[in-house]
Design an enzyme around this catalytic site. Structure first.
Site, short mmCIF file in Angstrom:
data_model
loop_
_atom_site.label_atom_id
_atom_site.label_comp_id
_atom_site.label_asym_id
_atom_site.label_seq_id
_atom_site.Cartn_x
_atom_site.Cartn_y
_atom_site.Cartn_z
N HIS A 102 -10.02 -2.59 -3.28
CA HIS A 102 -9.34 -1.78 -2.27
C HIS A 102 -7.85 -1.90 -2.58
O HIS A 102 -7.39 -2.96 -3.02
CB HIS A 102 -9.54 -2.32 -0.86
CG HIS A 102 -10.96 -2.40 -0.40
ND1 HIS A 102 -11.77 -3.46 -0.67
CD2 HIS A 102 -11.70 -1.55 0.36
CE1 HIS A 102 -12.96 -3.27 -0.13
NE2 HIS A 102 -12.95 -2.11 0.52
N ASP A 105 -6.42 -5.09 -1.34
CA ASP A 105 -6.83 -6.36 -1.98
C ASP A 105 -5.84 -6.72 -3.07
O ASP A 105 -5.46 -7.88 -3.23
CB ASP A 105 -8.19 -6.25 -2.69
CG ASP A 105 -9.29 -5.78 -1.79
OD1 ASP A 105 -9.26 -6.09 -0.60
OD2 ASP A 105 -10.20 -5.10 -2.31
C1 XUL Z 1 -18.32 -3.08 3.53
C2 XUL Z 1 -18.40 -2.67 2.12
C3 XUL Z 1 -17.12 -2.32 1.48
C4 XUL Z 1 -17.22 -1.22 0.49
C5 XUL Z 1 -15.90 -0.78 -0.08
O1 XUL Z 1 -19.52 -3.42 4.09
O2 XUL Z 1 -19.44 -2.68 1.52
O3 XUL Z 1 -16.60 -3.47 0.91
O4 XUL Z 1 -18.03 -1.56 -0.58
O5 XUL Z 1 -14.99 -0.42 0.91
#
Ligand code: XUL
Ligand code: CO
Length: 438
Positions: A102, A105
């Site tokens: 993300h 992150d």
């Molecule tokens: C949350 C989840 C996230 C997604 C990316 O449950 O799986 O981490 O994979 O936003």
């Protein structure tokens, strides 16, 4: 990468099933060929930046427990670069060819949008260098549209247009950075795209706004020449009570309704499937049947707790079922097996992250080999084919080819006495699968 962050851990090697070394692979042998591809090519393992490098294992009842010597918890760019260095060393030592992140992150969220975007750019330059040095690739990027308090009532489904605009700006930037890092994909996970009560919610407007948002993303993708694959990741609840992208079928319906299907594939996560009361192989099959199986977030839930516990997958029956679906669908094209999984709160030492990935990689390597043998031997597929044999000739064939009508079926039915279909033989087939578990 000047400093070594894991000096006690050697690059993890394949040593075969008999080894006593817990920091070795027993089954994942990257260059071993299974069918037409190597294990490395089939499995395309990826590190989830948020679980492996960030986050401290806090739970609703207590704070972080995990040791993270590479992260001082500050919002400095230097700290973000250190985290990246540690991450690339970890990936190299584990032999992970891909990673996912993300925006928040890899770089901190700062006081205003511009400062946050600048920080992301600065860290992205560093990531680009690390990718070049190591050959590790970005499987997909995404934007965190769920952690900041502004997203409390959704991002692309927020009732507030200013929040919607900030979310759009954040995705725009995250897509640009993903493109710059040659990302193979970009994921949209709904996060808070859903609602808690219909008393305050205009569902029709929220869903339409979400569709507009995704169309804008498709347009922007074309504009900047980003060729990566877009994914939607279904999840039924947590954090919202009702998430719009609740399972694969709901996502496909949404994408079709709003003319988005050709632009998206699905990223199926095991624990999200079980929260939707499906087996992960069901979600994979639903996606594959629509030509939309894109990528996998590999983890598993705890059947007793029932939360999205994001545990590392170790169950070989489950990985076998997953690999059966994946192999039948022709394998990954742009996607991979992203370990969206975290070590338990009690497993707070750095070495636990290595044990966790090794176990997950071995479980999928076994699942791959077993699924390949099941398909090669053909007994299972022959059984399924025979089960539907009545649709391959006679009256059944007229159904398959779309020639049947209610009148023609009635005419046929009136000639029949009592009809009892053959046994489904579930127990025999479960026994058959067990024969392959060595
Ligand atoms: C949350 C989840 C996230 C997604 C990316 O449950 O799986 O981490 O994979 O936003
Ligand atoms: Co996920």
């Amino acid at each position: 990468m000047s400093q070594e962050y894991f000096p006690k851990i050697k690059p993890v090697a394949y040593e075969g099933p008999k080894t006593k070394n817990r920091l070795a692979f027993r089954h994942y042998n990257p260059d071993e060929v299974v069918g037409k591809k190597t294990m490395r090519e089939h499995l395309r393992f990826s590190l989830a930046y948020w679980h492996a490098l960030k986050g401290g294992s806090s739970d609703p009842f207590g704070g972080p427990t995990r040791q993270r010597p590479w992260d001082d918890g500050s919002t400095s760019i230097d700290n973000a670069k250190r985290v990246a260095d540690a991450g690339f060393e970890m990936m190299q030592k584990l032999g992970l060819g891909f990673y996912c992140f993300h925006d928040r992150d890899v770089a901190p969220e700062l006081d205003d949008l511009q400062a946050s975007s600048d920080a992301l750019d600065a860290v992205a330059d560093h990531l680009k260098k690390l990718q070049k040095q190591t050959g590790i690739k970005l499987l997909w990027g995404t934007a965190c549209l769920f952690a900041h308090p502004r997203y409390v009532q959704g991002a692309a489904t927020s009732p507030n247009a200013d929040v919607y605009a900030i979310a759009a700006a954040q995705v725009k930037k995250a897509m640009e950075v993903t493109h710059r890092l040659n990302g193979l994909g970009y994921t949209f996970w709904g996060g808070r795209e859903g609602y808690a009560t219909l008393l305050n919610t205009d569902m029709k407007r929220e869903v339409a706004n979400l569709a507009h948002f995704l169309h804008m993303a498709v347009d922007y993708k074309k504009k900047i020449g980003f060729k990566g694959q877009f994914y939607i990741e279904p999840k039924p609840r947590e954090p919202s009570t009702h998430q719009y992208d609740s399972d694969a079928a709901a996502c496909l319906n949404f994408l079709r309704e709003f003319g988005l299907l050709e632009h998206f594939k699905l990223n199926i996560e095991t624990n999200h499937a079980t929260l939707a009361l499906h087996r992960v192989e069901h979600e994979l099959a639903v996606s594959a049947n629509a030509g939309a199986l894109g990528s996998i977030d590999a983890n598993t839930g705890d059947e007793l707790i029932g939360w999205d516990t994001d545990q590392f997958p170790t169950n070989v029956y489950m990985t076998t079922q997953m690999m059966l679906q994946l192999l039948r669908a022709g394998g990954f094209k742009t996607g991979g097996l992203n370990f969206d999984a975290k070590v338990r709160r009690e497993s707070h030492e750095v070495v636990d992250i290595f044990h966790a990935h090794i176990g997950g990689m071995d479980a999928f390597a076994r699942g791959l080999k077993i699924a390949h043998r099941i398909i090669e031997d053909g007994d299972l597929d022959r059984f399924v084919k025979a089960r539907y044999a009545t649709f391959e000739s006679g009256i059944g064939k007229t159904v398959t080819t779309g020639k049947a009508t209610f009148e023609s079926l009635e005419k046929h039915a009136l000639k029949l006495g009592s009809v009892i279909p053959a046994s489904g033989r579930q127990e025999m087939l479960e026994n058959l699968i067990n024969d392959y578990m060595d």
